[in-house]
Design a protein around this motif. Sequence first.
Motif, short mmCIF file in Angstrom:
data_model
loop_
_atom_site.label_atom_id
_atom_site.label_comp_id
_atom_site.label_asym_id
_atom_site.label_seq_id
_atom_site.Cartn_x
_atom_site.Cartn_y
_atom_site.Cartn_z
N ASP A 81 7.16 -13.60 -1.97
CA ASP A 81 6.24 -12.53 -1.57
C ASP A 81 6.90 -11.16 -1.67
N THR A 82 8.19 -11.13 -1.95
CA THR A 82 8.91 -9.87 -2.08
C THR A 82 8.33 -9.04 -3.22
N ALA A 83 7.94 -7.81 -2.90
CA ALA A 83 7.32 -6.93 -3.88
C ALA A 83 7.04 -5.58 -3.24
N VAL A 84 6.62 -4.64 -4.07
CA VAL A 84 6.03 -3.42 -3.57
C VAL A 84 4.53 -3.66 -3.45
N TYR A 85 4.00 -3.41 -2.28
CA TYR A 85 2.58 -3.63 -2.00
C TYR A 85 1.84 -2.30 -2.05
N TYR A 86 0.74 -2.29 -2.79
CA TYR A 86 -0.04 -1.08 -3.00
C TYR A 86 -1.43 -1.24 -2.41
N CYS A 87 -1.84 -0.26 -1.67
CA CYS A 87 -3.22 -0.18 -1.20
C CYS A 87 -4.09 0.30 -2.35
N HIS A 88 -5.28 -0.26 -2.44
CA HIS A 88 -6.21 0.07 -3.53
C HIS A 88 -7.60 0.31 -2.94
N ALA A 89 -8.32 1.24 -3.55
CA ALA A 89 -9.69 1.48 -3.10
C ALA A 89 -10.54 2.02 -4.24
N ARG A 90 -11.83 1.77 -4.10
CA ARG A 90 -12.79 2.35 -5.03
C ARG A 90 -13.83 3.13 -4.25
N SER A 91 -14.06 4.34 -4.72
CA SER A 91 -15.02 5.22 -4.06
C SER A 91 -16.44 4.89 -4.52
N ILE A 92 -17.39 5.02 -3.62
CA ILE A 92 -18.79 4.81 -4.00
C ILE A 92 -19.30 5.93 -4.89
N TYR A 93 -18.59 7.05 -4.90
CA TYR A 93 -19.05 8.22 -5.66
C TYR A 93 -18.51 8.24 -7.09
N VAL A 94 -17.47 7.46 -7.36
CA VAL A 94 -16.87 7.44 -8.69
C VAL A 94 -16.71 5.99 -9.13
N PRO A 95 -17.78 5.36 -9.57
CA PRO A 95 -17.71 3.94 -9.94
C PRO A 95 -16.65 3.66 -11.00
N GLY A 96 -15.86 2.64 -10.78
CA GLY A 96 -14.85 2.23 -11.74
C GLY A 96 -13.52 2.95 -11.63
N ARG A 97 -13.46 3.98 -10.82
CA ARG A 97 -12.20 4.72 -10.68
C ARG A 97 -11.35 4.01 -9.62
N ASP A 98 -10.08 3.75 -9.97
CA ASP A 98 -9.15 3.10 -9.06
C ASP A 98 -8.28 4.14 -8.36
N TYR A 99 -8.17 4.02 -7.05
CA TYR A 99 -7.27 4.86 -6.29
C TYR A 99 -6.16 3.99 -5.70
N TRP A 100 -4.93 4.54 -5.70
CA TRP A 100 -3.77 3.77 -5.27
C TRP A 100 -2.96 4.54 -4.24
N GLY A 101 -2.36 3.80 -3.32
CA GLY A 101 -1.37 4.39 -2.44
C GLY A 101 -0.03 4.46 -3.14
N GLN A 102 0.96 4.97 -2.40
CA GLN A 102 2.29 5.17 -3.00
C GLN A 102 3.10 3.89 -3.02
N GLY A 103 2.68 2.89 -2.28
CA GLY A 103 3.38 1.62 -2.25
C GLY A 103 4.33 1.51 -1.08
N THR A 104 4.47 0.29 -0.57
CA THR A 104 5.40 0.02 0.51
C THR A 104 6.16 -1.27 0.19
N GLN A 105 7.47 -1.24 0.39
CA GLN A 105 8.31 -2.38 0.02
C GLN A 105 8.25 -3.47 1.08
N VAL A 106 8.05 -4.69 0.63
CA VAL A 106 8.15 -5.87 1.48
C VAL A 106 9.24 -6.76 0.89
N THR A 107 10.25 -7.05 1.70
CA THR A 107 11.35 -7.90 1.26
C THR A 107 11.47 -9.08 2.20
N VAL A 108 11.43 -10.29 1.63
CA VAL A 108 11.54 -11.51 2.42
C VAL A 108 12.83 -12.20 2.03
N SER A 109 13.72 -12.32 2.99
CA SER A 109 15.01 -12.97 2.73
C SER A 109 14.91 -14.47 2.96
N PRO A 110 15.70 -15.25 2.23
CA PRO A 110 15.64 -16.72 2.36
C PRO A 110 16.06 -17.19 3.75
#
Length: 116
Positions: A87-116
């Motif tokens: 599951d270790t990865a950079v996780y990005y929030c994503h959203a689509r606005s009702i006013y701009v169909p098909g346009r993708d909006y992204w957050g800056q990302g947050t790191q998740v690191t899972v150690s063994p």
Amino acid sequence: QVQLVESGGGLVQAGGSLRLSCAASGSIFNTMGWYRQAPGKQRELVAIITSGSTTNYADSVKGRFTISRDNARKTVSLQMNSLKPEDTAVYYCHARSIYVPGRDYWGQGTQVTVSP
């Protein structure tokens, strides 16, 4: 101006839990969700949720992750339990606005690191 601001990433041992949150602003959003990108891999869907609370999860996280949203506060959260090293990865929030169909909006990302 649409903004997505994530919080909640970090380092956790395998089997542990983390909760990611994303605060959205600047529009009204229909679909919101989370994607992730591990080093050397393509960005992939983790979970999405519609404004009517219909959800969809990647097979790899079903039963372990739960997505939720608060439409009034324009927030989307991802509760991640039983975390695995893969599951270790950079996780990005994503959203689509009702006013701009098909346009993708992204957050800056947050790191998740899972150690063994």
